[in-house]
Each structure stands twice: as structure tokens, then as C-alpha cells.
Design an enzyme around this catalytic site. Structure first.
Site, PDB file in Angstrom:
ATOM      1  N   GLY A  87     -22.915   9.760  20.961  1.00 61.24           N
ATOM      2  CA  GLY A  87     -24.044  10.683  20.846  1.00 61.24           C
ATOM      3  C   GLY A  87     -24.179  11.205  19.425  1.00 61.24           C
ATOM      4  O   GLY A  87     -25.285  11.393  18.918  1.00 61.24           O
ATOM      5  N   THR A  88     -23.041  11.448  18.784  1.00 65.25           N
ATOM      6  CA  THR A  88     -23.061  11.933  17.399  1.00 65.25           C
ATOM      7  C   THR A  88     -23.692  10.900  16.471  1.00 65.25           C
ATOM      8  O   THR A  88     -24.543  11.241  15.633  1.00 65.25           O
ATOM      9  CB  THR A  88     -21.629  12.257  16.937  1.00 65.25           C
ATOM     10  OG1 THR A  88     -21.116  13.301  17.762  1.00 65.25           O
ATOM     11  CG2 THR A  88     -21.589  12.694  15.486  1.00 65.25           C
ATOM     12  N   GLN A 100     -28.220  17.374  26.741  1.00 70.11           N
ATOM     13  CA  GLN A 100     -27.961  18.148  27.968  1.00 70.11           C
ATOM     14  C   GLN A 100     -29.038  17.953  29.026  1.00 70.11           C
ATOM     15  O   GLN A 100     -28.939  18.507  30.126  1.00 70.11           O
ATOM     16  CB  GLN A 100     -27.815  19.642  27.630  1.00 70.11           C
ATOM     17  CG  GLN A 100     -26.623  19.974  26.750  1.00 70.11           C
ATOM     18  CD  GLN A 100     -25.279  19.582  27.373  1.00 70.11           C
ATOM     19  OE1 GLN A 100     -25.137  19.494  28.595  1.00 70.11           O
ATOM     20  NE2 GLN A 100     -24.295  19.340  26.526  1.00 70.11           N
ATOM     21  N   SER A 141     -26.234  11.265  25.136  1.00 68.77           N
ATOM     22  CA  SER A 141     -24.818  10.903  25.091  1.00 68.77           C
ATOM     23  C   SER A 141     -24.330  10.646  26.509  1.00 68.77           C
ATOM     24  O   SER A 141     -24.456  11.505  27.385  1.00 68.77           O
ATOM     25  CB  SER A 141     -24.047  12.062  24.461  1.00 68.77           C
ATOM     26  OG  SER A 141     -22.655  11.851  24.577  1.00 68.77           O
ATOM     27  N   ALA A 142     -23.750   9.444  26.740  1.00 72.52           N
ATOM     28  CA  ALA A 142     -23.440   9.025  28.110  1.00 72.52           C
ATOM     29  C   ALA A 142     -22.399   9.898  28.787  1.00 72.52           C
ATOM     30  O   ALA A 142     -22.453  10.114  30.004  1.00 72.52           O
ATOM     31  CB  ALA A 142     -22.973   7.564  28.096  1.00 72.52           C
ATOM     32  N   CYS A 196     -12.031  31.661  16.767  1.00 71.43           N
ATOM     33  CA  CYS A 196     -10.612  31.310  16.813  1.00 71.43           C
ATOM     34  C   CYS A 196     -10.374  29.998  17.541  1.00 71.43           C
ATOM     35  O   CYS A 196      -9.270  29.453  17.477  1.00 71.43           O
ATOM     36  CB  CYS A 196      -9.825  32.445  17.457  1.00 71.43           C
ATOM     37  SG  CYS A 196     -10.557  33.079  18.960  1.00 71.43           S
TER      38      CYS A 196
END
Lengths: 383, 83
Positions: free
Chosen positions: A73-74, A182, A199-200, A325
Site C-alpha cells: 500500500g505504501t 480504509q 492495501s490488501a 511515545c
């Protein structure tokens, strides 16, 4: 003994859909060869790839030759942004994007800026909704090459006004890219976009498969060195067994999407209500109405986000966080920052087809005690 | 109790140095100290954790206190006790 683990981080990766597993195993036997080769095994691989592409395109309602499979997906998001800018270089060097895009889109924007381009972020309100007036003004300015809008926030679930943003882009003759990671496999994607990615692993497909769709007539040029595969949009041979599994599970997930949304949305409502009622000093963030059916985010005052994730993990709950954090950069989530909501003690819960109401209730039963325990340890009770 | 002072150059009555602390410690220090100051007083929190820029205004909103301004040096965040 603790109960069995409960995965509540589908927005990162959902457990493998049974259809994906079945297709993956079947495709391992026939999908190892190069689909570009002119011998028997290559032709069988080509048939598998063509069938996977046809299935994914049909599910998305696009032409098969508009859809390319990418290594993630990236990679799809990077390729979408850089290709959209490259295709319209002569028009200008400005990328307009919402302030709450996925980091993959923002990283592509950073590279564009590092190479002399311009990026214009458009703000959102406290619920994470795009500022429509600012968007229209930004895309209507001179020199805008491309615009990027996330279909729905992966961090807080707020659904964005894609159709309206697309209309503003159309009026300004600027192509719109929608990051639909999404939405695809869960909710329909509104029309009007020129480029789309997904993205799968978000819909129960295997990791390592992205989708890149470029509609016919869009001025888009691959930003990568030339390669003839995948219509020249993304280099390298595809991982065919995972592509086959991704396409098969996409069809299965899309077929169940309406029923799944109807089942999961009340569970999210339940989380929103019980967290607000039973955890003191908590802020549930994101749009309460225009939101994804499977995702909810909240922040607990005075609680360290990393400590909260570890405490939940010890009780068997896997969740994600936008707290500083918990990030490698020690910066708070740019999404929470853009919304101006509390960033520490942040938890994102995202549900999937295996999530049961019993699991959600158990999470909700245990959460108040876990938060109270951490607050007692930190000596912040009564503040 | 009297209300807050009208808008003017707020002089912090105290500076709370939270530099070097990570989220949520600066907010916790603020939450401990502010109620000990008189209503209307301004407390300046110095905090170099980037999350403080988000979380101190968010805390003010959740607690009904006034976030006056962020100052470049520190960086600092001025908060006025309203109640």
C-alpha cells in the site's frame, strides 16, 4: 492464564481472510512462473494474473487496464503521488493534500518539496473533517498539479467529503488522488477521483500487495525507471500468489461489506458509549456520525500511551496508538495534532470480520481497571 | 470566586520547567500545580516535548481552564486558572 488474544488493530492489518489463505495456497503451485514468458507455466501465471486483475477491477468498478498491483500500500501511495505530480509538471509544482493524510503520502510530499516542489496542507476541524472552503481555495490556486485526500482517516475514522472535494478539483481541473486504504473492501468509494490506492492487508488479504488505479485520461506518468509490467506504472514482477489471494479476498470482503458494516458499527457505538461512561477523563476523538464502521480512537488523560499498549497487550488485546511515545520519531500523531486533540494515552481500536461482541465486551470490561491501575501507578488519581 | 482578569499582557506568576520530560509528564505537572495558584493567575509551562504543544491546549479545553498562548522560548505555554 489469560484468555485467547484479541486482535483489535485491523486498520494496520486484519487477520488473513480464509478465502485469501485458500487462494494463496492454490496459487503457489501455478503462480511461481513469470507471467510475461511464452511457455506453459508462464501462460498459466498470466491467466492467474489476468483473472486477479479482472476480479479486483470488477469489485472496484474500474477497467482492468486501469488497475496495477504494487508491492505494498505504501508503494502504491508513493507511486500515486509522485506520478500525479510528474504527469502535470508543465502545469505547476504544487501538491495540495489534507493535513491528515497517511504518512506514506506525506513522505512522498516531503520528497517532492525536497526536489523543489511545493506542498500545501489543508487543515481539518476538531472532529477531523476537511476544511472544505480551504480545500476549494487551495486546489483553485494557480500552479496546482495534483491533490491528495484520504477517503477516511486511518487514525480517527472520520470519513472525508470525497465527492465534494472531487467537485472542487474538477472545477479547477486538478486530478484528485484518494487514499482508500480504509474504505476498499469495507465501504463504497465515492466517485470523482482520478487516482486511487488501497492495501490488501487491510481487508484480510496478505501483506505485501497494494492496488494502484489510474483512470483513463488522467495525466499521470510513472515516477520510476521504465518497466513494462503492470502497464508501466510500477516496476518489478508481482508476487503472484499474494496478488491472487488479495483479489479473491477483496471480492469476498466486498460481498460481505454491507453486512459487516451493519454488524461492526454498533460495536463501535458500544465502545464509544462505554469508554466515555466508564473511563474517567477520556476523550473519544473523531466524527461520531460520519465515520468508518470499524474504527474508534480515544485518549486517556495522564496516561502514557506506550504503557497503556503494553498493559493491554499483557491482557491479550492488540491495539494501536498515535501517542508520541509509541512512535519511532517520538512525535505525536500528525493527525491528532492537526485536530488539536489530546495525543497522550491514545488508543485506536479497529475491528474486523473475526471480531465478536464478546471480545469487545471483554475489552470494555477490562479497560477501566487497566487505565485506573496505570493512573494509580503514576500518582495522578484525582488530578 | 472572581472571574479571570480581562485580556491584557499576562504575566506568569510562576514558571514550571518541564524541559526534558516526555508526554504526559508536563501535563501532569501542570494539573498538579495550577489548582494551587489563585484564580486568575497565569502559569507558564516550559516543555520541549513536541506533544506538549498539542496536549497542554487540549488539557485546558477538557478542564475548562484558559490556554493563553504559546511562547517561542522554552517553548513555553501560558495557562490561566479560571476556576
Amino acid at each position: 492464564m489469560s484468555a485467547s488474544p484479541v486482535h483489535l488493530d485491523a486498520a494496520t492489518a486484519a487477520p488473513l481472510h480464509p478465502v485469501a489463505r485458500q487462494a494463496l495456497l492454490a496459487a503457489l503451485d501455478d503462480g511461481w512462473a513469470d507471467p510475461g514468458k511464452l511457455y506453459g507455466a508462464g501462460r498459466r501465471a498470466r491467466q492467474l494474473l489476468d483473472a486477479a486483475r479482472e476480479a479486483a477491477a470488477a469489485t472496484l468498478g474500474v477497467r482492468a487496464d486501469e488497475l496495477s498491483f504494487t508491492p505494498s500500500g505504501t508503494a502504491a501511495a508513493h507511486t500515486a503521488v509522485l506520478g500525479g505530480l510528474a504527469g502535470r509538471r508543465r502545469v505547476g509544482g504544487t501538491l495540495v493534500h489534507s493535513a491528515i493524510e497517511h504518512s506514506a503520502v506525506l513522505h512522498a510530499a516531503e520528497q517532492h518539496v525536497a526536489h523543489g516542489g511545493t506542498a500545501v496542507p489543508v487543515p481539518v476541524d476538531r472532529l477531523g473533517r476537511l476544511d472544505r472552503g480551504a480545500w476549494s481555495a487551495a486546489v483553485g490556486a494557480p500552479g496546482v498539479a495534483f491533490a491528495a485526500l484520504i477517503g477516511a482517516s486511518h487514525e480517527v475514522g472520520t470519513v472525508q467529503p470525497v465527492a465534494e472535494a472531487a467537485a472542487a478539483c474538477a472545477a479547477a481541473r486538478v486530478p484528485l488522488y484518494v487514499d482508500a486504504a480504509q474504505l476498499v473492501g469495507r465501504s463504497p468509494v465515492p466517485p470523482g477521483w482520478s487516482v486511487l490506492t488501497a492495501s490488501a492487508r487491510k481487508w484480510g488479504g496478505p501483506p505485501g500487495v497494494g492496488l494502484l488505479v489510474v483512470r483513463k485520461g488522467t495525466r499521470w506518468v510513472s515516477p520510476w525507471p521504465a518497466d513494462e509490467r503492470e502497464f508501466g506504472r510500477t516496476p518489478g514482477v508481482v508476487n503472484l500468489p499474494t496478488v491472487v489471494a488479495a483479489a479473491a479476498s477483496l471480492r469476498a470482503a466486498a460481498a460481505d461489506a454491507v453486512a459487516e458494516a451493519a454488524r461492526l458499527a454498533p460495536l463501535v457505538d458500544r465502545i464509544r458509549a462505554r469508554v466515555t461512561a466508564e473511563v474517567p477523563d477520556v476523550e473519544v476523538v473523531g466524527d461520531p456520525v460520519d465515520r468508518l464502521p470499524h474504527l474508534v480512537t480515544f485518549s486517556c488523560l495522564y496516561v502514557d500511551g506506550e504503557a497503556l499498549l503494553h498493559a493491554l497487550d499483557r491482557r491479550g488485546f492488540a491495539v494501536s496508538s498515535g501517542s508520541a511515545c509509541t512512535s519511532s520519531t517520538l512525535r505525536p500523531s500528525h493527525v491528532l495534532e492537526a485536530m488539536g486533540v489530546l495525543s497522550h494515552g491514545n488508543v485506536r481500536v479497529s475491528l474486523h470480520r473475526e471480531t465478536t461482541s464478546e471480545q469487545v465486551e471483554r475489552f470494555l470490561d477490562e479497560l477501566p481497571g487497566i487505565v485506573a491501575g496505570l493512573r494509580a501507578e503514576a500518582g495522578v488519581v484525582g488530578l | 470566586m472572581p472571574g479571570p482578569d480581562p485580556v491584557g499582557g499576562p504575566d506568569p506568576v510562576e514558571v514550571l520547567d518541564c524541559r526534558g520530560m516526555r508526554c504526559p509528564l508536563p501535563v501532569i505537572r501542570l494539573a498538579r500545580r495550577l489548582p494551587e495558584l489563585p484564580v486568575g493567575a497565569v502559569l507558564r509551562v516550559l516543555a520541549d516535548d513536541p506533544a506538549a504543544a498539542v496536549d497542554i491546549p487540549a488539557w485546558c479545553r477538557m478542564r475548562g481552564q484558559e490556554f493563553v498562548a504559546a511562547t517561542g522560548e522554552g517553548p513555553g505555554y501560558d495557562v490561566r486558572r479560571l476556576h
